[in-house]
Scaffold this motif. Sequence first.
Motif, PDB file in Angstrom:
ATOM      1  N   ILE A  26       0.852  -1.188   0.000  1.00 39.46           N
ATOM      2  CA  ILE A  26       0.000   0.000   0.000  1.00 39.46           C
ATOM      3  C   ILE A  26       0.886   1.235   0.000  1.00 39.46           C
ATOM      4  O   ILE A  26       1.807   1.342   0.816  1.00 39.46           O
ATOM      5  N   THR A  27       0.626   2.146  -0.905  1.00 44.70           N
ATOM      6  CA  THR A  27       1.331   3.424  -0.945  1.00 44.70           C
ATOM      7  C   THR A  27       0.304   4.557  -0.956  1.00 44.70           C
ATOM      8  O   THR A  27      -0.861   4.349  -1.319  1.00 44.70           O
ATOM      9  N   LEU A  28       0.748   5.749  -0.580  1.00 43.94           N
ATOM     10  CA  LEU A  28      -0.153   6.891  -0.540  1.00 43.94           C
ATOM     11  C   LEU A  28      -0.668   7.229  -1.935  1.00 43.94           C
ATOM     12  O   LEU A  28      -1.827   7.609  -2.102  1.00 43.94           O
ATOM     13  N   ARG A  29       0.182   7.090  -2.945  1.00 46.23           N
ATOM     14  CA  ARG A  29      -0.206   7.455  -4.302  1.00 46.23           C
ATOM     15  C   ARG A  29      -0.989   6.343  -4.993  1.00 46.23           C
ATOM     16  O   ARG A  29      -1.927   6.631  -5.733  1.00 46.23           O
ATOM     17  N   GLY A  30      -0.631   5.103  -4.749  1.00 46.77           N
ATOM     18  CA  GLY A  30      -1.258   4.009  -5.474  1.00 46.77           C
ATOM     19  C   GLY A  30      -2.418   3.338  -4.764  1.00 46.77           C
ATOM     20  O   GLY A  30      -3.242   2.683  -5.408  1.00 46.77           O
ATOM     21  N   GLY A  31      -2.505   3.458  -3.445  1.00 45.88           N
ATOM     22  CA  GLY A  31      -3.564   2.770  -2.706  1.00 45.88           C
ATOM     23  C   GLY A  31      -4.601   3.717  -2.160  1.00 45.88           C
ATOM     24  O   GLY A  31      -4.826   3.783  -0.938  1.00 45.88           O
ATOM     25  N   ALA A  32      -5.260   4.478  -3.043  1.00 49.08           N
ATOM     26  CA  ALA A  32      -6.200   5.517  -2.602  1.00 49.08           C
ATOM     27  C   ALA A  32      -7.349   4.949  -1.774  1.00 49.08           C
ATOM     28  O   ALA A  32      -7.695   5.489  -0.719  1.00 49.08           O
TER      29      ALA A  32
END
Length: 285
Positions: free
Chosen positions: A167-173
């Motif tokens: 999970i990333t801030l940009r990819g896992g909205a």
Amino acid sequence: METEKITSPPSGYLALTLFLLLLATAIYLGINQYGAACVLILLIGVTLILPGLIIVNPNESKVLTLFGKYTGTVKQDGFFWVNPFTVKRKISLKAYNLNGQQLKVNDKLGNPIEIAAVIVWQVKDTAKAVFSVENYVQYVNIQSEAAVRHLANSFAYDNLEDETEAITLRGGAEQVSHLLEQELNERLDRAGIEVLEGRISHLAYAPEIANAMLQRQQASAIIAARKQIVEGAVGMVEMALSRLSEKNIVEFDEERKAAMVSNLLVVLCGERAVSPVVNTGTLYH
């Protein structure tokens, strides 16, 4: 900690009718020279009936306290009468939009980023909102900022440095929004606040590293594109050689095969259009 108690006071129209009757009686007594009785009846009406009349609008409530003791909350809209000595505090039950300011924080990998969130909330428990915190609106603002900061510190901006990040801030909205809502509800439960929706509204690298990160993203994109082009070109070369051999159009030795593979890869992988050269001799001249 106080918990909400819903109360249903009597109709205010009955109390208003009683006040009008007392007023008419006072006027009649005043006309007939009964001044003391007239004043007494007016005092009863003005001090005991009128102060108890309340109006509750839709999506509003009135929190009632009597001599420092919480007696209940009126959530039903309408016209009511309550104890005239009751302190009445209006609490809105409408949904609020909190457009958070841009915060400069470090992500999980220590990169400075800018982040902001939009939060939709409303009062769920009026007793907690009034008695558990000093100012529930200010409490929501401060706790929301703390939750957004904690969220930014828990995840990386993207997975350029660590491809194993799930999970990333940009990819896992969607996942990030769900986790934000969950943490906000846990933090704001003390104040009787329910978070209806929480989403990241702004996300970017801090200005001091934005250019470097942009170049890095561009380089990664170019490498990925080149990789895909090469994989496609190799497949096309393999298919061409296989078809030529199957049709017995031409036979290649290793040197000719290598020359053809080189030429095809140049044509397929080049960024610019290739100018063909007609060879009237052989591959060996």
